[in-house]
Scaffold this active site. Structure first.
Site, PDB file in Angstrom:
ATOM      1  CG  HIS A 213      -1.994  -0.904   1.000  1.00  9.68           C
ATOM      2  ND1 HIS A 213      -3.123  -0.623   0.293  1.00  9.68           N
ATOM      3  CD2 HIS A 213      -2.148  -2.255   1.677  1.00  9.68           C
ATOM      4  CE1 HIS A 213      -4.050  -1.821   0.557  1.00  9.68           C
ATOM      5  NE2 HIS A 213      -3.430  -2.798   1.215  1.00  9.68           N
ATOM      6  CD  GLU A 243      -9.246   1.536  -7.653  1.00 10.26           C
ATOM      7  OE1 GLU A 243      -9.645   0.490  -8.299  1.00 10.26           O
ATOM      8  OE2 GLU A 243      -9.399   1.699  -6.640  1.00 10.26           O
TER       9      GLU A 243
END
Length: 340
Positions: A213, A243
């Site tokens: 991440h 995203e």
């Protein structure tokens, strides 16, 4: 004067939107100081150069904001805006007289970084007391705007967050309605069209799964930075979640919207992301009609995005073009209420 100042302070503190605050502070300065014209320009840094663009202004007793922005409101280097540049460099107000007009530029800095500059104009000079009043109102504006921005920003990317999107989209649709009422010539050229684009990073889950991440967050930050570099100052940029990002494009025809979005898509495709390497994005966009509901506009852009992702990714699809080509079917919208 003190009661009038307190009234304007109270009025400014009611705003919960930065665009309305920008317009409100210009209106307050105009009324308190008897200005004939006033301007607020935003300042931002791109690489090593400072740029500025009009954010709000007043003229002949009327105030205007982002929804009234002229088509030619291009971002320009601060270097060509002499009075504002000097005020920013000196960190203090600058006075000038030209053609019988008296102008004062007052800069706004945050942590030693220039973020805005006010231009105050009238036919006779401001007194020292009036300049102090202006600086006090502007200091209040600076602090309150910083609080608003903090609450409205995505903490990772610095773009506007999901919480502010609904209000911004409603204002954006109102702006499209206003643009739709302009002259026949401008409507004929489609220069008044507004667009909503949804941007999605392709295969982002695999980035997190393969690299972790921390690198996924770096990809999100770099994508947001490239959005700031690519789109115009008065286009609205959001991190919608995960995203997914949203851009609200103002005053551009279909070809111009497509070209701008494709320029951004190419910038991402050409970018080298540390450790991750190459990343691509898919984009769906739709025209903002003057009569539609916010959810319908977002849904149309989403449909175009899903088509792009389902047909190869790393591409741009326009909802209206997909409808015309028969690749999507327009959904019916029912407004009748069913009673149970």
């Amino acid at each position: 004067m003190s009661n009038e100042i307190l009234h304007h302070v109270e009025s400014l503190s009611r705003h919960r939107d930065t665009a309305l605050l920008d317009r409100g502070v210009i209106g307050s300065l105009q009324e308190l100081l008897g200005l004939e014209r006033g301007k607020l320009v935003e300042i931002n840094r791109r690489e090593s150069e400072l740029f500025c663009s009009l954010s709000a202004w007043s003229d002949s007793g009327k105030t205007y904001g982002s929804s009234d922005m002229p088509l030619d409101n291009a971002t320009r280097p601060l270097a060509v805006y002499a009075g504002a540049r000097e005020a920013v460099e000196r960190h203090e107000n600058v006075d000038a007289t030209a053609n019988g007009r008296h102008i004062v530029w007052i800069p706004v800095h945050a942590d030693n970084t220039p973020v805005a500059c006010f231009e105050l104009e009238r036919s006779y000079p401001l007194t020292e007391q009036q300049v102090d009043v202006a600086k006090g109102i502007i200091a209040l504006y600076r602090n309150f705007r910083a609080l608003l921005e903090y609450s409205q920003q995505d903490t990772l990317t610095g773009l506007a967050n999901r919480k502010t999107f609904d209000r911004s989209l409603a204002a954006f649709i109102n702006s499209a309605q206003s643009a739709g009422k302009t002259s026949i010539e401008r409507r004929a050229s489609n220069s008044c069209d507004h667009w909503l684009a949804v941007i999605d990073i392709d295969h982002f889950k695999s980035v997190n799964d393969r690299f972790g991440h921390l690198y996924g967050d770096e990809v999100l930050i770099l994508v947001a930075n490239r959005m700031r570099d690519t789109f115009r100052q008065h286009d609205k940029l959001f991190r919608f979640g995960g995203e997914e990002f949203i851009v609200l494009l103002r005053h551009v025809n279909a070809a111009g919207a497509h070209a701008t979005l494709d320029r951004f898509r190419n910038r991402i495709a050409d970018e080298h992301f540390p450790q991750v390497g190459k990343v691509t994005v898919s984009i769906g966009f739709a025209r903002v009609p003057t009569h539609n509901m916010p959810d319908a506009v977002l849904g149309s852009a989403d449909e175009a995005l899903y088509y792009a992702k389902g047909n190869g990714r790393n591409q741009i699809c326009c909802y209206e073009e997909l409808l015309e080509a028969g690749k999507l079917r327009k959904k019916s919208v029912f407004t009748d209420i069913e009673l149970f």
